[in-house]
Design an enzyme around this catalytic site. Structure first.
Site, mmCIF file in Angstrom:
data_model
loop_
_atom_site.group_PDB
_atom_site.id
_atom_site.type_symbol
_atom_site.label_atom_id
_atom_site.label_comp_id
_atom_site.label_asym_id
_atom_site.label_seq_id
_atom_site.Cartn_x
_atom_site.Cartn_y
_atom_site.Cartn_z
ATOM 1 N N ASP A 52 0.824 -1.209 0.000
ATOM 2 C CA ASP A 52 0.000 0.000 0.000
ATOM 3 C C ASP A 52 0.860 1.262 0.000
ATOM 4 O O ASP A 52 2.063 1.219 0.277
ATOM 5 C CB ASP A 52 -0.876 0.033 1.256
ATOM 6 C CG ASP A 52 -2.136 -0.801 1.111
ATOM 7 O OD1 ASP A 52 -2.456 -1.206 -0.018
ATOM 8 O OD2 ASP A 52 -2.792 -1.044 2.142
ATOM 9 N N TYR A 106 7.114 -9.625 7.270
ATOM 10 C CA TYR A 106 6.842 -8.197 7.433
ATOM 11 C C TYR A 106 7.294 -7.752 8.823
ATOM 12 O O TYR A 106 7.229 -8.526 9.791
ATOM 13 C CB TYR A 106 5.344 -7.906 7.306
ATOM 14 C CG TYR A 106 4.802 -7.904 5.904
ATOM 15 C CD1 TYR A 106 4.794 -6.734 5.143
ATOM 16 C CD2 TYR A 106 4.279 -9.058 5.337
ATOM 17 C CE1 TYR A 106 4.281 -6.722 3.855
ATOM 18 C CE2 TYR A 106 3.764 -9.058 4.046
ATOM 19 C CZ TYR A 106 3.767 -7.884 3.313
ATOM 20 O OH TYR A 106 3.258 -7.877 2.034
#
Length: 244
Positions: A52, A106
């Site tokens: 994003d 992540y």
């Protein structure tokens, strides 16, 4: 036609995400424009993760095809300062940056201190509230394993959350760095849209005392995104590594 695998790092604050879109400058756009300029022909790039806007990457992976050799240094020279190709190498025709991936890691960085250092503003969430790491550590095991994470995704009626909502989270670690800083590490076989940020939001609410650990199971049982916490901001998140 030779297929190339590239590994790249970027500062997500400079881009409107990974995927090409009409109203924002994206990582994919920057790469395709640089390659098209360098090779004098249209080049399409496929990435492993569609990050994003605001999300960073240490080791994003992508691939493209070219009929002529590609000069690594010359390609980097055409990219904006916030984007760097750290590795470029030929790969076999069967490799696909997204579909060949076995997992991803992540990181989500957080600062609980009363002050935020200037250089942390872009890559660490400032969360200056009384937050119990002990409560967060008790909640973490409820997310680990193979589960239906649809309730922790923002795409409950479309995309992967609808078709493939079951994911395996192998590890969810918490590293206390001292001085109010800590980092979550997520290692999974795949992630739904905003899944990491929604889990972080829930864990922070539990740590702050605004949610109970039982609320996690309510979301898993009902798959109702509305019962989960607010999505954590994008800038604290980094795609650390893609595993093959």
């Amino acid at each position: 036609m030779q297929k190339y695998k590239i590994t790249l790092a970027y500062d997500g604050s400079s881009f409107g995400g990974w995927q090409v879109q009409p109203n924002a400058f994206t990582v994919q756009q920057a790469l395709e424009e640089a390659l098209t300029s360098l090779l004098a022909r249209p080049i399409r790039v496929e990435g492993a993760s569609r990050t994003d806007a605001g999300v960073h990457a240490d080791m994003q992976v992508a691939h493209f095809e070219s009929p002529v050799p590609v000069d690594h240094a010359a390609l980097n020279a055409l990219l904006p300062p916030a984007l760097l190709i750290t590795d470029l190498s030929p790969t076999d025709t069967g490799f696909h940056a997204r579909f060949s991936a076995k997992g991803k890691i992540y990181l989500y960085r957080i600062n609980l201190a009363s002050l935020q250092l200037p250089f942390e503003r872009k890559n660490r969430l400032f969360f200056p509230f009384h937050t119990s790491l002990a409560h967060i550590e008790k909640a973490i095991p409820h997310f680990i394993g193979t589960k239906n994470f649809r309730g922790f995704s923002n795409e409950s009626h479309r995309g992967s959350a609808q078709n493939k909502p079951v994911k395996t989270l192998f590890k969810l670690g918490l590293e206390d760095e001292g001085e109010g800083r800590f980092t979550f590490l997520f290692h999974g076989d795949g992630f739904l849209y905003r899944m990491v940020r929604n889990i972080v939001g829930m864990l922070l609410e539990i740590g702050k005392g605004g949610r109970d650990i039982d609320d996690i199971e309510k979301v898993f049982c009902t798959q109702d995104r509305r019962l989960a916490a607010t999505t954590a901001p994008a800038h604290g998140l980094t795609l650390h590594k893609v595993l093959y």
